[in-house]
Write a protein that holds these residues in place. Structure first.
Motif, PDB file in Angstrom:
ATOM      1  N   GLN A 448       0.782  -1.086   0.096  1.00 24.74           N
ATOM      2  CA  GLN A 448       0.121  -0.086  -0.013  1.00 24.74           C
ATOM      3  C   GLN A 448       0.892   1.332  -0.118  1.00 24.74           C
ATOM      4  OE1 GLN A 448      -2.348   0.819   3.668  1.00 24.74           O
ATOM      5  NE2 GLN A 448      -0.813  -0.465   4.776  1.00 24.74           N
ATOM      6  N   SER A 449       0.194   2.131  -0.673  1.00 26.41           N
ATOM      7  CA  SER A 449       1.155   3.361  -0.599  1.00 26.41           C
ATOM      8  C   SER A 449       1.091   4.644   0.567  1.00 26.41           C
ATOM      9  CB  SER A 449       0.816   4.173  -1.955  1.00 26.41           C
ATOM     10  OG  SER A 449      -0.574   4.701  -2.052  1.00 26.41           O
ATOM     11  N   GLU A 450       1.945   4.951   1.099  1.00 26.49           N
ATOM     12  CA  GLU A 450       1.645   6.130   2.230  1.00 26.49           C
ATOM     13  C   GLU A 450       1.535   7.427   1.514  1.00 26.49           C
ATOM     14  OE1 GLU A 450       3.478   6.851   6.484  1.00 26.49           O
ATOM     15  OE2 GLU A 450       4.352   5.230   5.115  1.00 26.49           O
ATOM     16  N   VAL A 451       0.917   8.364   2.208  1.00 18.11           N
ATOM     17  CA  VAL A 451       0.748   9.534   1.580  1.00 18.11           C
ATOM     18  C   VAL A 451       1.564  10.382   2.492  1.00 18.11           C
ATOM     19  CG1 VAL A 451      -1.067  11.592   1.691  1.00 18.11           C
ATOM     20  CG2 VAL A 451      -1.848   9.232   1.398  1.00 18.11           C
ATOM     21  N   VAL A 452       2.624  11.290   1.819  1.00 20.70           N
ATOM     22  CA  VAL A 452       3.567  12.070   2.153  1.00 20.70           C
ATOM     23  C   VAL A 452       3.578  13.416   1.871  1.00 20.70           C
ATOM     24  CG1 VAL A 452       6.119  12.540   2.267  1.00 20.70           C
ATOM     25  CG2 VAL A 452       5.024  10.275   1.934  1.00 20.70           C
ATOM     26  N   THR A 453       3.452  14.487   2.926  1.00 24.78           N
ATOM     27  CA  THR A 453       3.246  16.049   2.575  1.00 24.78           C
ATOM     28  C   THR A 453       4.783  16.548   3.196  1.00 24.78           C
ATOM     29  OG1 THR A 453       1.050  15.966   2.965  1.00 24.78           O
ATOM     30  CG2 THR A 453       2.135  17.998   3.365  1.00 24.78           C
ATOM     31  N   VAL A 510       7.136  21.236   7.544  1.00 26.76           N
ATOM     32  CA  VAL A 510       6.302  19.970   7.605  1.00 26.76           C
ATOM     33  C   VAL A 510       6.964  18.775   6.732  1.00 26.76           C
ATOM     34  CG1 VAL A 510       4.139  18.806   7.106  1.00 26.76           C
ATOM     35  CG2 VAL A 510       4.130  21.222   7.793  1.00 26.76           C
ATOM     36  N   TYR A 511       6.915  17.564   7.383  1.00 26.56           N
ATOM     37  CA  TYR A 511       7.437  16.517   6.763  1.00 26.56           C
ATOM     38  C   TYR A 511       6.604  15.355   7.524  1.00 26.56           C
ATOM     39  CZ  TYR A 511      10.290  12.730   4.286  1.00 26.56           C
ATOM     40  OH  TYR A 511      10.612  12.027   3.460  1.00 26.56           O
ATOM     41  N   ALA A 512       5.631  15.230   7.059  1.00 26.28           N
ATOM     42  CA  ALA A 512       4.583  14.332   7.626  1.00 26.28           C
ATOM     43  C   ALA A 512       4.077  13.404   6.604  1.00 26.28           C
ATOM     44  CB  ALA A 512       3.280  14.860   8.059  1.00 26.28           C
ATOM     45  N   HIS A 513       3.489  12.046   7.026  1.00 28.53           N
ATOM     46  CA  HIS A 513       3.413  10.732   6.416  1.00 28.53           C
ATOM     47  C   HIS A 513       2.365   9.824   7.130  1.00 28.53           C
ATOM     48  CE1 HIS A 513       6.696   8.550   8.163  1.00 28.53           C
ATOM     49  NE2 HIS A 513       7.317   9.904   8.060  1.00 28.53           N
ATOM     50  N   ASP A 514       1.480   9.230   6.384  1.00 32.79           N
ATOM     51  CA  ASP A 514       0.687   8.260   7.013  1.00 32.79           C
ATOM     52  C   ASP A 514       0.107   7.574   5.919  1.00 32.79           C
ATOM     53  OD1 ASP A 514      -1.295   9.933   6.463  1.00 32.79           O
ATOM     54  OD2 ASP A 514      -2.067  10.100   8.330  1.00 32.79           O
ATOM     55  N   ILE A 518      -4.299  11.249   6.834  1.00 35.18           N
ATOM     56  CA  ILE A 518      -5.017  11.955   7.738  1.00 35.18           C
ATOM     57  C   ILE A 518      -3.913  13.377   8.076  1.00 35.18           C
ATOM     58  CG2 ILE A 518      -5.760  12.337  10.158  1.00 35.18           C
ATOM     59  CD1 ILE A 518      -7.409  10.592   8.591  1.00 35.18           C
ATOM     60  N   LYS A 519      -2.688  13.243   8.081  1.00 34.18           N
ATOM     61  CA  LYS A 519      -1.894  14.378   8.227  1.00 34.18           C
ATOM     62  C   LYS A 519      -1.938  15.196   7.024  1.00 34.18           C
ATOM     63  CE  LYS A 519       0.761  11.896  11.446  1.00 34.18           C
ATOM     64  NZ  LYS A 519       2.325  11.277  11.754  1.00 34.18           N
ATOM     65  N   ALA A 520      -2.364  14.804   5.885  1.00 38.08           N
ATOM     66  CA  ALA A 520      -2.380  15.895   4.712  1.00 38.08           C
ATOM     67  C   ALA A 520      -3.750  16.529   4.563  1.00 38.08           C
ATOM     68  CB  ALA A 520      -2.251  15.115   3.561  1.00 38.08           C
ATOM     69  N   GLN A 521      -4.878  16.332   5.520  1.00 36.76           N
ATOM     70  CA  GLN A 521      -6.089  17.045   5.443  1.00 36.76           C
ATOM     71  C   GLN A 521      -5.970  18.264   5.309  1.00 36.76           C
ATOM     72  OE1 GLN A 521      -8.632  15.924   8.465  1.00 36.76           O
ATOM     73  NE2 GLN A 521      -7.065  15.990  10.160  1.00 36.76           N
ATOM     74  N   TYR A 522      -5.416  19.100   5.810  1.00 38.91           N
ATOM     75  CA  TYR A 522      -5.046  20.458   5.915  1.00 38.91           C
ATOM     76  C   TYR A 522      -4.475  21.117   4.467  1.00 38.91           C
ATOM     77  CZ  TYR A 522      -3.963  25.463   6.683  1.00 38.91           C
ATOM     78  OH  TYR A 522      -4.052  26.780   6.620  1.00 38.91           O
ATOM     79  N   PHE A 523      -3.720  20.131   3.972  1.00 38.93           N
ATOM     80  CA  PHE A 523      -2.958  20.919   2.785  1.00 38.93           C
ATOM     81  C   PHE A 523      -3.326  20.355   1.530  1.00 38.93           C
ATOM     82  CE2 PHE A 523      -0.132  19.768   6.281  1.00 38.93           C
ATOM     83  CZ  PHE A 523       0.698  21.185   6.547  1.00 38.93           C
ATOM     84  N   ARG A 524      -4.413  19.365   1.286  1.00 37.37           N
ATOM     85  CA  ARG A 524      -4.671  18.675  -0.038  1.00 37.37           C
ATOM     86  C   ARG A 524      -5.581  19.643  -0.776  1.00 37.37           C
ATOM     87  NH1 ARG A 524      -8.199  14.048   2.947  1.00 37.37           N
ATOM     88  NH2 ARG A 524      -6.436  13.780   3.817  1.00 37.37           N
ATOM     89  N   ARG A 525      -6.341  20.442  -0.077  1.00 41.17           N
ATOM     90  CA  ARG A 525      -7.104  21.507  -0.772  1.00 41.17           C
ATOM     91  C   ARG A 525      -6.309  22.640  -1.367  1.00 41.17           C
ATOM     92  NH1 ARG A 525      -8.430  22.237   4.914  1.00 41.17           N
ATOM     93  NH2 ARG A 525      -8.148  24.275   5.517  1.00 41.17           N
ATOM     94  N   PHE A 526      -5.158  22.689  -1.148  1.00 45.78           N
ATOM     95  CA  PHE A 526      -4.386  23.941  -1.623  1.00 45.78           C
ATOM     96  C   PHE A 526      -3.279  23.290  -2.863  1.00 45.78           C
ATOM     97  CE2 PHE A 526      -4.646  25.165   2.677  1.00 45.78           C
ATOM     98  CZ  PHE A 526      -5.467  26.494   2.659  1.00 45.78           C
ATOM     99  N   GLN A 527      -3.540  21.905  -3.239  1.00 44.11           N
ATOM    100  CA  GLN A 527      -3.093  21.555  -4.378  1.00 44.11           C
ATOM    101  C   GLN A 527      -3.729  21.890  -5.382  1.00 44.11           C
ATOM    102  OE1 GLN A 527      -2.797  17.392  -4.361  1.00 44.11           O
ATOM    103  NE2 GLN A 527      -1.161  17.284  -5.891  1.00 44.11           N
ATOM    104  N   ARG A 528      -3.088  22.740  -6.327  1.00 48.86           N
ATOM    105  CA  ARG A 528      -3.918  23.088  -7.625  1.00 48.86           C
ATOM    106  C   ARG A 528      -4.251  22.011  -8.557  1.00 48.86           C
ATOM    107  NH1 ARG A 528      -1.660  28.430  -6.506  1.00 48.86           N
ATOM    108  NH2 ARG A 528       0.412  27.667  -7.513  1.00 48.86           N
ATOM    109  N   ASP A 529      -3.168  21.400  -9.048  1.00 50.05           N
ATOM    110  CA  ASP A 529      -3.164  20.402 -10.084  1.00 50.05           C
ATOM    111  C   ASP A 529      -2.978  18.957  -9.581  1.00 50.05           C
ATOM    112  OD1 ASP A 529      -3.288  19.180 -12.558  1.00 50.05           O
ATOM    113  OD2 ASP A 529      -1.551  20.344 -13.480  1.00 50.05           O
ATOM    114  N   THR A 590       2.575  17.179  -2.112  1.00 47.64           N
ATOM    115  CA  THR A 590       1.657  16.201  -1.645  1.00 47.64           C
ATOM    116  C   THR A 590       1.669  14.926  -2.498  1.00 47.64           C
ATOM    117  OG1 THR A 590       0.192  17.476  -2.850  1.00 47.64           O
ATOM    118  CG2 THR A 590       0.015  17.958  -0.551  1.00 47.64           C
ATOM    119  N   TRP A 591       2.274  13.977  -1.937  1.00 47.34           N
ATOM    120  CA  TRP A 591       2.285  12.891  -2.789  1.00 47.34           C
ATOM    121  C   TRP A 591       1.268  11.724  -2.316  1.00 47.34           C
ATOM    122  CZ3 TRP A 591       6.131  12.463  -6.485  1.00 47.34           C
ATOM    123  CH2 TRP A 591       7.076  13.358  -6.436  1.00 47.34           C
TER     124      TRP A 591
END
Length: 887
Positions: A448-453, A510-514, A518-529, A590-591
């Motif tokens: 499984q892949s890990e979401v990294v910010t 920030v260097y967060a991953h899970d 969950i840790k990307a929830q604040y940042f994901r909406r700022f990703q334009r493309d 945001t990976w």
């Protein structure tokens, strides 16, 4: 003619087409549909020869969505693919080869691109060529009818072309068939000679090969920044470019899909060892850059010399030996210490030999340049869509999303991770239904892949340097509305003047991953493309300015109120932040699962029984998967390189170029529950964990892996990684419960000898050898319990460990009645944590038993625990201390 209309019902029945056909055209359609004249179309059975050495003709077009309309007796082969030349942003049509000079007309009203040949053998010329004559002098009814029919039929030819162009089913056959109908009807009137002279029979059919090239299916971070950000100084430099190929149907012996570290390394080794000549090798890459999840952005700052590594960024000589040797030995690149240590025993980053960061992608770019210089054909912006395998020849056909179809006669290297691979296999025609391959897809699903910010903030004044914060980490919890912090002072690229003052640059905030994101929830909406992992957030727009202000306020709050280990005073911190400017822009990476060609930051196994199958799932089809996702070292480029060396030796007879051997690591299972697994990143060397003597005494790492299940006070089980301070747990003694006063976690990321206990439930409890457990009323370390056969179904194995966890139980009351223990997988484990007082008082670990008790520690801690002084006398007697303590 009747057959032509019956096989094209859309022309007659489509509401869309009917709206666009004028009444006169509809009348003509009705006339011809009622005339049952059987004629052959004018299309020839032979095709014309291409004009030798004819130049390529190209023309920009307004939109890739314009409809292509072909007029006349013309066969056209169309390729569609993305632009490969740097800087081209508009779509275009290119005529690659042709038998007659092409004419291209763009009709923006009808959104059509009309293509025809200059020498049209089917129709053409002005109306006189169609046999229209001046009105006759004879005004008799017969003469008038003859001229009227001439005009009607000739006009019909022109109208038929218009009808064909207006409908979505326009074909050469329809135009030529209508022309033939006119000739037939004309012959009924007695004008056979005139018709024959007007409608010539073609000797051959004109042919063309064209490509319709579109801008990329998504904008890269550089182009996206230039298009969206108001200040170009906030945008990075373009990525390094390499000579490219633009063949719509390349034929290769070796096709490498994915220009990441593993793919390019494999190609480089095969070329330099002579397994393939460079001209027989094709490298296809879905994006506009090489590196994959190694992603270096350059050209920031006033002197355009600051670098940000938005993806992978370091090597580790002991843990990633192939990666480190490739960088330093084979490619000859310089490295420097990631942290303030000398020599660099742990983490290394790439520099320019003067101590300046130049981006971790440099080593991948160096391999790409070597390959292109040798003659390898490089195809950027080619996303693989599907694969078909030919059992008779062993060849594979690769279809790309831009329309390019390539053949690989010998081998295919897939340097792509899990999610893109699954996407391709779903569209491919590989025989997965045969019995021996039934479990291939299941094996590929075993990771499984890990979401990294990652978030870098650019400051024109590096205020953290003013506070003396040049090394170390910081962390502040957050949520969907409040940005979390999990940063490092030493990571971002900072430059100062010659005196070491007036510093500016990037702070890694920030260097967060899970795994759950969950840790990307604040940042994901700022990703334009969404397909692009990197977004530049600038203060030039309101949204960006608000983001940057909030990030700065979070940093201020932490450093003024939450940094309990601060080396500066509150006054110094307040003064520094009062004079600190807001960040000017941010680099947000945001990976996530939607990231093109990546599907996340890195991967973890979920089923260890499928490891070997997943690492080599398609070798029977001459397709070799080489990627970190399916490797023994997930999360590092090392994993991909290890699989590459293994594949090269087993299937191509190419031995590793290194003078050392690498043993595959035993894997661990990553998080498999839906709950978040909180795991720290690196914090330096492994330390702590329930009695560590890091500078203060004896001890070892007393910990368990993240999947160890702890018995809560209510009898429920919770993973140790999910335990929180303040919870109550069972202690394993007479129904006693204890309070969790600390949750300890320690980054390891290396091999360790671990105790593995198979519990009654079938689950594995994995802990460090020296962690004490309670056996028959006595405390003994796990290794002793195993060697003395006190633990059944237990063994010692070398395992690769990411993170270790331990709990401190009732640390607030060291002299109370608590046993300071907790129950994990039914085993009573010591819960002394890292507390020196607890470990000196109880001395369950052998390393502590050999050290003298530090009376200073006991006295200092005892004097600060007023609420527990009632137990002081008994505790001192138990440890045979002779201390005089005044209340």
């Amino acid at each position: 003619a009747k057959r032509m209309f019956e096989t094209r019902p859309k022309m007659m029945l489509s509401p869309h087409s009917a709206r666009r056909i004028k009444p006169a055209s509809v009348l003509l359609l009705l006339i011809f549909s009622s005339v049952e004249v059987i004629v052959r179309g004018s299309s020839s059975t032979s095709t014309c020869s291409y004009i030798a050495d004819a130049p390529v003709i190209e023309q920009e077009i307004p939109s890739f969505l314009h409809t292509l309309k072909v007029l006349g007796d013309l066969n056209v082969k169309v390729y569609r693919h993305s632009l490969t030349e740097v800087g081209l942003t508009k779509p275009r049509i290119k005529v690659l080869r042709y038998s007659s000079k092409p004419h291209i007309v763009v009709d923006n009203d009808t959104k059509e691109i009309i293509l025809s040949a200059e020498e049209d053998m089917c129709h053409g010329g002005d109306t006189t060529d169609l046999g229209i004559t001046d009105p006759p002098e004879d005004t008799s009814p017969a003469a008038t009818w003859s001229h009227s029919l001439q005009t009607l039929l000739a006009t019909t030819v022109i109208a038929s072309v218009g009808i064909a162009a207006l409908t979505d089913t326009a074909t050469t056959g329809s135009v030529c068939a209508m022309t033939s109908i006119m000739a037939a009807l004309w012959s009924l009137q007695g004008n056979v000679a005139s018709a024959e002279s007007t409608i010539a029979t073609p000797d051959c059919t004109n042919v063309m090969e064209i490509s319709i090239e579109a801008p990329p299916y998504y904008m890269g971070s550089v182009d996206e920044c230039l298009a969206e950000v108001g200040n170009a100084d906030h945008c990075p430099d373009p990525f390094p470019t390499f000579a490219t190929c633009s063949d719509p149907a390349p034929s290769c012996k070796l096709a490498v899909v994915g220009a990441g570290a593993g793919g390019l390394y494999t190609a480089m080794r095969l070329v330099e060892e002579g397994s393939f000549t460079a001209s027989d090798v094709c490298v296809f890459e879905a994006t506009e850059r090489v590196g994959g999840r190694i992603y270096s952005l350059r050209g920031f700052g006033p002197d355009n010399d600051l670098t940000v590594d938005a993806g992978a960024y370091r090597s580790w000589p002991e843990y990633t030996p192939i990666l480190h040797a490739l960088i330093t030995e084979k490619l000859g690149l310089a490295v420097e210490c990631y942290e303030s240590e000398d020599p660099c025993l742990k983490y290394n980053i790439i520099d320019d030999s003067t101590g300046e960061k130049i981006g971790f992608a440099t080593f991948v770019e160096r391999m790409a340049q070597i390959l292109v210089d040798d003659g390898v054909c490089y195809f950027p912006r080619h996303e693989l869509y599907s694969i078909s395998h030919d059992d008779s020849t062993g060849a594979n056909t690769l279809q790309f999303s831009n329309g390019v179809i390539a053949t690989a006669s010998d081998d295919v290297i897939l340097n792509i991770p899990q999610r893109p691979l699954l996407k391709i296999l779903r569209k491919s025609s590989l025989p997965f239904d045969v019995p021996e391959e039934e479990d291939v897809l299941d094996a590929i699903h075993s990771v499984q892949s890990e979401v990294v910010t990652k978030l870098y903030l650019y400051y024109s004044k590096a205020w953290w340097y003013d506070l003396g914060l040049t090394d170390g980490d910081f962390e502040l919890t957050g949520d969907a509305r409040n940005m979390l912090l999990k940063g490092r002072y030493h990571d971002g690229h900072v430059k100062c003047d010659t005196n070491g003052n007036n510093c500016y640059g990037f702070l890694l905030a920030v260097y967060a991953h899970d795994y759950g994101g969950i840790k990307a929830q604040y940042f994901r909406r700022f990703q334009r493309d969404r397909p692009e992992p990197v977004t530049i957030i600038s203060n030039t727009d309101t949204e960006g300015a608000t983001f940057l202000e909030h990030a700065h306020s979070q940093l201020r709050y932490f450093h003024l109120y939450e940094n309990v280990n601060a080396s500066y005073t509150g006054f110094q911190g307040d003064q520094t932040f009062n004079s600190a400017p807001l960040p000017e822009f941010a680099v947000l990476a945001t990976w996530n699962p939607s990231t093109l060609g990546a599907g996340g930051g890195w991967h973890g196994w979920t089923d260890l029984s499928n490891v070997d199958k997943a690492i080599a799932p398609l070798n029977a089809y001459n397709i070799h998967v080489i990627n970190e996702a399916f490797s023994y070292v997930q999360g590092w480029a090392e994993g991909s390189l290890q699989v590459a060396d293994q594949t090269l030796e087993e299937f191509f007879g190419v031995s590793p170029p290194w003078d050392f051997t690498v043993e595959p690591l035993v894997q661990v299972v990553a998080q498999t529950s839906s709950e978040e697994c909180v795991a720290e990143e690196d914090t330096g060397t492994v330390s702590g964990g329930g009695g560590s003597a890091a500078g203060d005494g004896g001890g070892d790492h007393l910990c368990f892996t993240s999947d160890a299940l702890v018995s809560l006070a209510d009898g429920s089980l919770t993973a140790i990684s999910d335990i929180m301070e303040g919870q109550f747990v069972q202690t394993g003694r007479d129904g006693e419960v204890g309070r969790v006063t600390k949750v300890l976690l320690h980054d390891v990321h290396r091999k360790l000898e671990m105790a593995v206990v198979t519990t009654a439930s079938g689950a594995e409890l994995i802990g460090t050898l020296s962690h004490p457990i309670l056996v028959d009323g006595a405390w003994m370390e796990l290794s002793d319990a195993i060697s003395s056969n006190h633990l059944r179904n237990a063994r010692i194995e070398t395992r690769y460990v990411d993170v270790l966890y331990n709990l401190e139980i009732d640390g607030h009351a060291p002299y109370g009645p608590s046993q300071h223990s907790y129950v994990v997988h039914g085993v009573t484990a010591s819960g002394l944590g890292d507390d020196l007082l607890l470990n000196q008082l109880f001395q369950r670990q052998k390393a502590w038993q050999t050290l003298p008790v530090d009376e200073r520690i006991l006295t200092k801690r005892a004097m600060t625990l007023d609420s527990d002084l009632n137990y002081l006398g008994g505790a001192l007697f138990d440890v045979e201390m002779n201390l005089s303590v005044q209340s």
